[in-house]
Design an enzyme around this catalytic site. Structure first.
Site, PDB file in Angstrom:
ATOM      1  N   GLU A  10       6.857  -6.324  -9.404  1.00 56.81           N
ATOM      2  CA  GLU A  10       8.109  -6.944  -9.841  1.00 56.81           C
ATOM      3  C   GLU A  10       9.081  -7.139  -8.641  1.00 56.81           C
ATOM      4  O   GLU A  10       9.974  -7.851  -8.645  1.00 56.81           O
ATOM      5  CB  GLU A  10       8.815  -6.578 -11.098  1.00 56.81           C
ATOM      6  CG  GLU A  10       7.921  -7.017 -12.194  1.00 56.81           C
ATOM      7  CD  GLU A  10       8.536  -6.218 -13.709  1.00 56.81           C
ATOM      8  OE1 GLU A  10       9.327  -5.846 -13.533  1.00 56.81           O
ATOM      9  OE2 GLU A  10       7.499  -6.559 -14.635  1.00 56.81           O
ATOM     10  N   ASP A  60     -19.666  -1.247  13.204  1.00 58.02           N
ATOM     11  CA  ASP A  60     -19.381  -2.036  12.145  1.00 58.02           C
ATOM     12  C   ASP A  60     -19.332  -3.521  12.585  1.00 58.02           C
ATOM     13  O   ASP A  60     -18.721  -3.855  13.679  1.00 58.02           O
ATOM     14  CB  ASP A  60     -18.031  -1.652  11.428  1.00 58.02           C
ATOM     15  CG  ASP A  60     -18.427  -0.435  10.557  1.00 58.02           C
ATOM     16  OD1 ASP A  60     -19.495  -0.056  10.395  1.00 58.02           O
ATOM     17  OD2 ASP A  60     -17.426   0.088  10.191  1.00 58.02           O
ATOM     18  N   ARG A  64     -11.640   6.615   7.817  1.00 61.45           N
ATOM     19  CA  ARG A  64     -13.029   6.606   8.108  1.00 61.45           C
ATOM     20  C   ARG A  64     -13.039   6.295   9.890  1.00 61.45           C
ATOM     21  O   ARG A  64     -14.354   6.377  10.388  1.00 61.45           O
ATOM     22  CB  ARG A  64     -13.770   5.593   7.589  1.00 61.45           C
ATOM     23  CG  ARG A  64     -13.383   3.922   7.437  1.00 61.45           C
ATOM     24  CD  ARG A  64     -14.052   3.072   6.561  1.00 61.45           C
ATOM     25  NE  ARG A  64     -15.772   2.937   6.712  1.00 61.45           N
ATOM     26  CZ  ARG A  64     -16.114   2.403   7.824  1.00 61.45           C
ATOM     27  NH1 ARG A  64     -14.957   1.670   8.777  1.00 61.45           N
ATOM     28  NH2 ARG A  64     -17.264   2.404   8.157  1.00 61.45           N
ATOM     29  N   PRO A 110       2.990  -8.079  -1.058  1.00 58.37           N
ATOM     30  CA  PRO A 110       2.483  -9.500  -0.915  1.00 58.37           C
ATOM     31  C   PRO A 110       2.797  -9.975   0.135  1.00 58.37           C
ATOM     32  O   PRO A 110       2.255 -10.944   0.946  1.00 58.37           O
ATOM     33  CB  PRO A 110       2.682 -10.170  -2.139  1.00 58.37           C
ATOM     34  CG  PRO A 110       2.954  -9.079  -3.269  1.00 58.37           C
ATOM     35  CD  PRO A 110       3.640  -7.924  -2.679  1.00 58.37           C
TER      36      PRO A 110
HETATM   37  O1  97T Z   1       0.576  -7.738  -5.375  1.00 59.04           O
HETATM   38  C1  97T Z   1       1.071  -6.523  -4.674  1.00 59.04           C
HETATM   39  C2  97T Z   1       2.136  -5.995  -5.699  1.00 59.04           C
HETATM   40  C3  97T Z   1       2.798  -4.712  -5.176  1.00 59.04           C
HETATM   41  C4  97T Z   1       2.363  -4.380  -4.082  1.00 59.04           C
HETATM   42  C5  97T Z   1       1.494  -4.796  -3.073  1.00 59.04           C
HETATM   43  C6  97T Z   1       0.857  -6.006  -3.629  1.00 59.04           C
HETATM   44  C7  97T Z   1      -0.137  -6.481  -2.686  1.00 59.04           C
HETATM   45  O2  97T Z   1      -0.652  -6.143  -1.363  1.00 59.04           O
HETATM   46  N1  97T Z   1      -1.641  -6.897  -0.974  1.00 59.04           N
HETATM   47  C8  97T Z   1      -1.740  -7.827  -1.713  1.00 59.04           C
HETATM   48  C9  97T Z   1      -0.963  -7.785  -2.959  1.00 59.04           C
END
Ligand code: 97T
Length: 242
Positions: A115, A168, A153, A88
């Site tokens: 986690e 696209d 793709r 994230p």
């Molecule tokens: O929420 C996550 C947890 C682990 C690995 C990646 C993510 C994530 O990747 N993009 C949004 C959330």
């Protein structure tokens, strides 16, 4: 292109690569995929892939050793292969990032836990960190699949000649025009007259206008970044006023 995936859940990728455009791309040798279970790179008798966080707190953290050893055994001598951690906290994935990644002949993707992953993996192993959006997933697997889909793709030959990825809308940074197929009238709802006219110049004009209109209505922020012709810029001005 060769794509290596490090994951605790290799079975999650079976469906993706076993059917549809991926299976075809793999059969045609346009792409190859290695799916590696991080657990296979553990040495202890319990095959531990995670452990308690130093400093305390809830949850478990992925240990660095199996991830480093998996990447080192996969990577070989190459110093230039991107080692991408899905997290994230990564930079936001986009069509532009997909295009950038499609230029490499080898990618390594590391799917973390929700986690967390030991920070030394980011600092000393990953060369890039990607997020697919602002929401929380249970692991990096779905994020990796999104990245792989968008990248593969774009590879030459994968989509076949009929559908060019260059058509696209997101390549131009805009939304698509509306599409219709037969019947011309369904439950009393008609296909726009212009599409039945056979007038290709008029159809092209209508579609360009729909692209601008839709983008203006639904994703106005995209218009600021998009590469527009002077004609399209005029259309935006006109539609913004009305
Ligand atoms: O929420 C996550 C947890 C682990 C690995 C990646 C993510 C994530 O990747 N993009 C949004 C959330």
């Amino acid at each position: 292109m060769h794509i290596d995936i490090l994951t605790l859940f290799p079975e999650m990728f079976q469906g993706m690569f076993g059917s549809g455009i991926f299976k075809r791309a793999i059969d045609q040798k346009l792409v190859s995929v290695g799916i590696h279970n991080i657990r296979d790179y553990t040495h202890d008798k319990h095959h531990s892939v995670d452990d308690y966080p130093y400093g305390g707190g809830a949850g478990m953290v992925l240990k660095p050793e199996p991830i480093f050893e998996a990447v080192e055994s996969i990577k070989g001598e190459s110093a230039t292969v991107p080692i991408i951690l899905l997290t994230p906290q990564g930079r936001l994935f986009s069509q532009q990032v997909a295009q950038e990644l499609s230029q490499y002949s080898h990618l390594i993707l590391i799917c973390g836990h929700y986690e967390g992953v030991d920070e030394r993996v980011r600092e000393h192993l990953a060369t890039d960190e990607l997020s697919i959006g602002d929401y929380v997933l249970s692991g990096g697997e779905l994020a990796a699949m999104v990245v792989i889909d968008a990248v593969v793709r774009l590879l030459p030959g994968v989509l076949g000649s009929a559908a060019s990825p260059l058509d696209d809308s997101h390549v131009a940074g805009l939304l698509e025009y509306p599409q219709y197929t037969r019947p011309a009238i369904y439950r009393g709802w008609s296909v726009p007259e212009v599409l039945l006219s056979g007038n290709h110049a008029q159809i092209a004009d209508w579609r360009r206008e729909q692209v601008i209109l839709r983008t203006l209505e639904r994703r106005p922020e995209l218009l600021d970044k998009a590469k527009l012709s002077s004609e399209e810029k005029g259309l935006v001005q006109k539609l913004r006023q009305s």
